[in-house]
Design a protein around this motif. Sequence first.
Motif, mmCIF file in Angstrom:
data_model
loop_
_atom_site.group_PDB
_atom_site.id
_atom_site.type_symbol
_atom_site.label_atom_id
_atom_site.label_comp_id
_atom_site.label_asym_id
_atom_site.label_seq_id
_atom_site.Cartn_x
_atom_site.Cartn_y
_atom_site.Cartn_z
ATOM 1 N N LEU A 96 0.577 -8.328 -16.217
ATOM 2 C CA LEU A 96 0.300 -9.543 -15.460
ATOM 3 C C LEU A 96 1.243 -9.668 -14.267
ATOM 4 O O LEU A 96 0.816 -9.991 -13.154
ATOM 5 N N GLU A 97 2.516 -9.396 -14.482
ATOM 6 C CA GLU A 97 3.483 -9.439 -13.387
ATOM 7 C C GLU A 97 3.126 -8.413 -12.314
ATOM 8 O O GLU A 97 3.227 -8.696 -11.122
ATOM 9 N N MET A 98 2.705 -7.217 -12.731
ATOM 10 C CA MET A 98 2.306 -6.184 -11.782
ATOM 11 C C MET A 98 1.111 -6.666 -10.958
ATOM 12 O O MET A 98 1.096 -6.550 -9.733
ATOM 13 N N LEU A 99 0.120 -7.250 -11.622
ATOM 14 C CA LEU A 99 -1.073 -7.723 -10.923
ATOM 15 C C LEU A 99 -0.734 -8.851 -9.946
ATOM 16 O O LEU A 99 -1.264 -8.907 -8.839
ATOM 17 N N LYS A 100 0.157 -9.750 -10.364
ATOM 18 C CA LYS A 100 0.583 -10.821 -9.459
ATOM 19 C C LYS A 100 1.279 -10.230 -8.234
ATOM 20 O O LYS A 100 1.060 -10.675 -7.114
ATOM 21 N N TYR A 101 2.104 -9.225 -8.468
ATOM 22 C CA TYR A 101 2.859 -8.610 -7.384
ATOM 23 C C TYR A 101 1.935 -7.885 -6.396
ATOM 24 O O TYR A 101 2.099 -8.035 -5.179
ATOM 25 N N ILE A 102 0.969 -7.135 -6.891
ATOM 26 C CA ILE A 102 0.132 -6.364 -5.964
ATOM 27 C C ILE A 102 -0.821 -7.252 -5.172
ATOM 28 O O ILE A 102 -1.356 -6.817 -4.153
ATOM 29 N N ARG A 103 -1.024 -8.493 -5.608
ATOM 30 C CA ARG A 103 -1.880 -9.409 -4.845
ATOM 31 C C ARG A 103 -1.288 -9.721 -3.471
ATOM 32 O O ARG A 103 -1.992 -10.188 -2.587
ATOM 33 N N LYS A 104 -0.007 -9.427 -3.292
ATOM 34 C CA LYS A 104 0.650 -9.660 -2.014
ATOM 35 C C LYS A 104 0.212 -8.648 -0.958
ATOM 36 O O LYS A 104 0.453 -8.853 0.227
ATOM 37 N N PHE A 105 -0.392 -7.542 -1.405
ATOM 38 C CA PHE A 105 -0.717 -6.449 -0.504
ATOM 39 C C PHE A 105 -2.178 -6.489 -0.057
ATOM 40 O O PHE A 105 -3.011 -7.158 -0.667
ATOM 41 N N ASP B 60 -4.483 -1.346 -0.157
ATOM 42 C CA ASP B 60 -3.256 -0.965 -0.867
ATOM 43 C C ASP B 60 -3.375 -1.294 -2.357
ATOM 44 O O ASP B 60 -2.933 -0.524 -3.211
ATOM 45 N N GLN B 61 -3.977 -2.444 -2.663
ATOM 46 C CA GLN B 61 -4.199 -2.799 -4.065
ATOM 47 C C GLN B 61 -5.037 -1.732 -4.758
ATOM 48 O O GLN B 61 -4.723 -1.301 -5.878
ATOM 49 N N SER B 62 -6.099 -1.297 -4.090
ATOM 50 C CA SER B 62 -6.971 -0.253 -4.657
ATOM 51 C C SER B 62 -6.194 1.032 -4.883
ATOM 52 O O SER B 62 -6.366 1.694 -5.909
ATOM 53 N N LEU C 68 -3.976 0.608 -7.973
ATOM 54 C CA LEU C 68 -4.752 0.665 -9.220
ATOM 55 C C LEU C 68 -5.286 2.070 -9.483
ATOM 56 O O LEU C 68 -5.336 2.512 -10.634
ATOM 57 N N GLU C 69 -5.664 2.784 -8.430
ATOM 58 C CA GLU C 69 -6.121 4.166 -8.599
ATOM 59 C C GLU C 69 -4.983 5.047 -9.106
ATOM 60 O O GLU C 69 -5.170 5.894 -9.975
ATOM 61 N N SER C 70 -3.792 4.834 -8.587
ATOM 62 C CA SER C 70 -2.624 5.586 -9.040
ATOM 63 C C SER C 70 -2.341 5.303 -10.517
ATOM 64 O O SER C 70 -2.053 6.222 -11.294
ATOM 65 N N GLN D 85 5.779 -0.146 -4.469
ATOM 66 C CA GLN D 85 6.259 -0.091 -3.086
ATOM 67 C C GLN D 85 6.165 1.330 -2.536
ATOM 68 O O GLN D 85 5.819 1.524 -1.370
ATOM 69 N N ASP D 86 6.458 2.311 -3.366
ATOM 70 C CA ASP D 86 6.373 3.705 -2.944
ATOM 71 C C ASP D 86 4.938 4.091 -2.584
ATOM 72 O O ASP D 86 4.699 4.753 -1.574
ATOM 73 N N ILE D 87 3.985 3.658 -3.391
ATOM 74 C CA ILE D 87 2.562 3.954 -3.133
ATOM 75 C C ILE D 87 2.151 3.319 -1.803
ATOM 76 O O ILE D 87 1.518 3.969 -0.958
ATOM 77 N N VAL D 88 2.483 2.063 -1.615
ATOM 78 C CA VAL D 88 2.117 1.347 -0.379
ATOM 79 C C VAL D 88 2.810 1.987 0.817
ATOM 80 O O VAL D 88 2.202 2.195 1.864
ATOM 81 N N TRP D 89 4.067 2.348 0.667
ATOM 82 C CA TRP D 89 4.819 2.977 1.758
ATOM 83 C C TRP D 89 4.188 4.304 2.148
ATOM 84 O O TRP D 89 3.998 4.590 3.333
ATOM 85 N N ARG D 90 3.840 5.142 1.151
ATOM 86 C CA ARG D 90 3.228 6.442 1.437
ATOM 87 C C ARG D 90 1.889 6.269 2.163
ATOM 88 O O ARG D 90 1.535 7.076 3.008
ATOM 89 N N ARG D 91 1.157 5.216 1.824
ATOM 90 C CA ARG D 91 -0.134 4.972 2.489
ATOM 91 C C ARG D 91 0.062 4.585 3.944
ATOM 92 O O ARG D 91 -0.753 4.927 4.790
ATOM 93 N N SER D 92 1.124 3.860 4.243
ATOM 94 C CA SER D 92 1.328 3.376 5.609
ATOM 95 C C SER D 92 2.193 4.304 6.440
ATOM 96 O O SER D 92 2.275 4.151 7.658
#
Length: 183
Positions: free
Chosen positions: A131-140, A144-146, A149-151, A174-181
């Motif tokens: 739940l905490e992870m899902l709340k956190y990724i909603r910021k992106f 990036d969320q996809s 979740l795929e990872s 953060q690492d996943i989002v950073w690598r994407r951007s």
Amino acid sequence: MLTASGAPRDSERPKMLSREQLLHLFSRFAFLTSQPDVKKQIADAVKDKQEAVAVTTTLQEEILLEMGIDPRFGIACLGKVNSVYENDRDLMIQFYRFVAKEEMAIDEAELEANEFAEKMDNQQKMQEQQLEMLKYIRKFHPDDQSAVLESLHRQMEKANFDNSPAFLTVDQIQDIVWRRSAP
């Protein structure tokens, strides 16, 4: 059209339980497995060296019979829910709850009381982390969320969905989002 025996032709027989039938099965199973006499029946079967899953399958077959459905057909349909209803998010959530309920009923019958309580506690902690992870990724951004979740899905697949944490840490996200951007 009926055959000479009065049975429907194969082309007229349903190939899958309907959404409503599945939801009824899931609901009835959840209700029955919460009843003390059914819990005792499963536990007694385990004590008699029977497979707990055989007892829960028999219970599912009895529900299907109550519904007027051939149990073999109904049980076979449960194996196809993922592919037939993969785009029905609400039904898939109910299906996974059904699977989890069956697993919990079996664990409760097979484990000692303290082992079962510990497992439930660990499961609760994992759900809180999810739940905490899902709340956190909603910021992106949704893309990036996809990706996050795929990872997570790949991580769970690699572990064959067994004993793998079903969440990612903030650093991993953060690492996943950073690598994407990153250029």
